[in-house]
Design a protein around this motif. Structure first.
Motif, mmCIF file in Angstrom:
data_model
loop_
_atom_site.group_PDB
_atom_site.id
_atom_site.type_symbol
_atom_site.label_atom_id
_atom_site.label_comp_id
_atom_site.label_asym_id
_atom_site.label_seq_id
_atom_site.Cartn_x
_atom_site.Cartn_y
_atom_site.Cartn_z
ATOM 1 N N VAL A 216 0.860 -1.190 0.000
ATOM 2 C CA VAL A 216 0.000 0.000 0.000
ATOM 3 C C VAL A 216 0.893 1.236 0.000
ATOM 4 N N ILE A 217 0.717 2.086 -1.002
ATOM 5 C CA ILE A 217 1.541 3.290 -1.148
ATOM 6 C C ILE A 217 0.648 4.520 -1.010
ATOM 7 N N ALA A 218 1.165 5.547 -0.364
ATOM 8 C CA ALA A 218 0.391 6.757 -0.077
ATOM 9 C C ALA A 218 0.268 7.629 -1.322
ATOM 10 N N THR A 219 -0.631 7.233 -2.218
ATOM 11 C CA THR A 219 -0.934 7.993 -3.428
ATOM 12 C C THR A 219 -2.451 8.064 -3.584
ATOM 13 N N ASP A 220 -2.897 8.708 -4.662
ATOM 14 C CA ASP A 220 -4.341 8.784 -4.904
ATOM 15 C C ASP A 220 -4.890 7.529 -5.592
ATOM 16 N N PHE A 221 -4.046 6.519 -5.777
ATOM 17 C CA PHE A 221 -4.467 5.266 -6.409
ATOM 18 C C PHE A 221 -5.712 4.690 -5.735
ATOM 19 N N HIS A 222 -5.720 4.701 -4.419
ATOM 20 C CA HIS A 222 -6.788 4.031 -3.683
ATOM 21 C C HIS A 222 -8.103 4.796 -3.783
ATOM 22 N N GLU A 223 -8.026 6.112 -3.732
ATOM 23 C CA GLU A 223 -9.243 6.899 -3.883
ATOM 24 C C GLU A 223 -9.840 6.714 -5.272
ATOM 25 N N ILE A 224 -8.987 6.676 -6.291
ATOM 26 C CA ILE A 224 -9.462 6.468 -7.663
ATOM 27 C C ILE A 224 -10.136 5.106 -7.797
ATOM 28 N N ALA A 225 -9.636 4.124 -7.034
ATOM 29 C CA ALA A 225 -10.206 2.769 -7.081
ATOM 30 C C ALA A 225 -11.420 2.611 -6.171
ATOM 31 N N GLY A 226 -11.835 3.700 -5.530
ATOM 32 C CA GLY A 226 -13.010 3.632 -4.675
ATOM 33 C C GLY A 226 -12.716 3.199 -3.257
ATOM 34 N N ASN A 227 -11.452 3.249 -2.852
ATOM 35 C CA ASN A 227 -11.051 2.883 -1.503
ATOM 36 C C ASN A 227 -10.507 4.138 -0.812
ATOM 37 N N SER A 228 -9.917 3.990 0.342
ATOM 38 C CA SER A 228 -9.328 5.117 1.049
ATOM 39 C C SER A 228 -8.132 4.638 1.844
ATOM 40 N N LEU A 229 -7.093 5.461 1.898
ATOM 41 C CA LEU A 229 -5.929 5.124 2.706
ATOM 42 C C LEU A 229 -6.286 5.038 4.184
ATOM 43 N N ASP A 230 -7.384 5.696 4.573
ATOM 44 C CA ASP A 230 -7.809 5.638 5.970
ATOM 45 C C ASP A 230 -8.211 4.225 6.391
ATOM 46 N N ASN A 231 -8.448 3.359 5.416
ATOM 47 C CA ASN A 231 -8.840 1.983 5.725
ATOM 48 C C ASN A 231 -7.656 1.081 6.048
ATOM 49 N N PHE A 232 -6.438 1.625 5.929
ATOM 50 C CA PHE A 232 -5.240 0.826 6.183
ATOM 51 C C PHE A 232 -4.535 1.349 7.440
ATOM 52 N N PRO A 233 -4.039 0.459 8.282
ATOM 53 C CA PRO A 233 -3.235 0.910 9.429
ATOM 54 C C PRO A 233 -2.008 1.674 8.939
ATOM 55 N N PRO A 234 -1.626 2.754 9.603
ATOM 56 C CA PRO A 234 -0.480 3.553 9.148
ATOM 57 C C PRO A 234 0.790 2.734 8.937
ATOM 58 N N GLU A 235 0.971 1.699 9.750
ATOM 59 C CA GLU A 235 2.194 0.897 9.632
ATOM 60 C C GLU A 235 2.222 0.055 8.363
ATOM 61 N N ARG A 236 1.111 0.019 7.611
ATOM 62 C CA ARG A 236 1.074 -0.726 6.351
ATOM 63 C C ARG A 236 1.240 0.188 5.132
ATOM 64 N N VAL A 237 1.323 1.482 5.347
ATOM 65 C CA VAL A 237 1.326 2.440 4.234
ATOM 66 C C VAL A 237 2.712 3.041 4.051
ATOM 67 N N MET A 238 3.301 2.837 2.865
ATOM 68 C CA MET A 238 4.636 3.349 2.558
ATOM 69 C C MET A 238 4.528 4.624 1.724
ATOM 70 N N GLN A 239 5.471 5.524 1.909
ATOM 71 C CA GLN A 239 5.532 6.734 1.097
ATOM 72 C C GLN A 239 6.168 6.412 -0.263
ATOM 73 N N PRO A 240 5.710 7.078 -1.335
ATOM 74 C CA PRO A 240 6.259 6.753 -2.660
ATOM 75 C C PRO A 240 7.759 6.964 -2.771
ATOM 76 N N ASP A 241 8.296 7.979 -2.093
ATOM 77 C CA ASP A 241 9.745 8.198 -2.160
ATOM 78 C C ASP A 241 10.511 7.011 -1.591
ATOM 79 N N ASP A 242 10.002 6.432 -0.501
ATOM 80 C CA ASP A 242 10.675 5.275 0.093
ATOM 81 C C ASP A 242 10.636 4.081 -0.855
#
Length: 263
Positions: free
Chosen positions: A185-211
């Motif tokens: 799971v990467i912190a981009t707008d991919f999930h919103e476009i797919a009808g999901n939200s990053l808020d649905n994932f625990p922060p420890e599962r979300v990576m920044q795109p630069d990383d």
């Protein structure tokens, strides 16, 4: 292009992972061709990169869901000066199989599978002739999961994994590097476009795109052909490949396995 600066072509470059690749590659000595549908965002990014780095930045607006868009990008690659290709463009059209919008599914497969395949083929031809170059194909951690509603997208990324691993076998000895990059799971707008939200994932599962991009580029330096940035121990991938080999060696014999014989 300055002869000392290789040229990188990045698809889906207007935001998220593609934008991060463009920024990192420009800072590390690459000229760029930026590909995405949104010309205004590409122009803004190009101006920023020209000002911040010594990179020459070319903007190529193209919709990779159309034949014309794919043809425009493959024609650019066919010029033979692309030393680094990032096949990042892609998106998710989700839904349970019984409820799939088949038109949306076909449109997604055109980008995730057909466009990636054609761009990869063009780059492999050019790079093999020069005996150098790098191709990075973006996959997804969902290839290892079976999630209701994810059949179409997950299958498209399983295709990317298989296609890229075959490319790696064919690239052996040619001087061309092919990386399979498997993000979570990467912190981009991919999930919103797919009808999901990053808020649905625990922060420890979300990576920044630069990383993610730093891990990908580091994996290339380490000659790691498969980069799974979140995976602590690469031996787990090696075990996955070993398990495949165990199945593969017995996948074709002249008789069914004993368990299928009658009592």
């Amino acid at each position: 292009m300055n002869d000392a600066r290789p040229r990188a072509l990045v698809t889906g470059a207007s935001a998220g992972i593609g934008k991060s690749y463009a920024e990192h590659l420009a800072r590390t000595g690459h000229d760029l061709v930026l590909v995405a549908r949104r010309a205004d965002r590409l122009e803004t990014l190009a101006a920023e990169l020209r000002e911040a780095t010594q990179a020459e930045v070319e903007v190529l607006p193209a919709d990779l869901g159309t034949d014309d868009g794919v043809d425009a990008v493959t024609a650019r690659i066919d010029k033979g000066d692309t030393a680094f290709l990032v096949n990042n463009a892609g998106y998710a059209a989700r839904g349970k199989v019984t409820e799939l919008d088949t038109q949306a599914l076909a449109a997604m497969l055109s980008v995730n599978i057909v466009a990636l395949s054609k761009l990869s083929a063009s780059a492999m031809r050019s790079m093999t002739a020069l005996r150098r170059g790098t191709i990075v194909n973006l996959c997804s951690g969902t290839v290892f999961m079976r999630l209701p509603g994810n059949a179409g997208y997950g299958a498209s990324k399983n295709y990317v994994m298989a296609f890229t691993r075959h490319m790696q076998a064919e690239a052996a000895g040619t001087g061309v590097r092919v990386q399979l990059l498997v993000p979570g799971v990467i912190a981009t707008d991919f999930h919103e476009i797919a009808g999901n939200s990053l808020d649905n994932f625990p922060p420890e599962r979300v990576m920044q795109p630069d990383d993610l991009v730093v891990a990908s580029l580091r994996a290339l330096e380490m000659e790691e052909p498969v980069c799974i940035p979140s995976l602590p121990d690469i031996r787990n991938w090696d075990n996955y490949v070993a398990a495949e080999a165990l199945v593969a060696k017995d996948s074709s014999h002249d008789r069914p396995a004993p368990r299928y014989h009658g009592a």
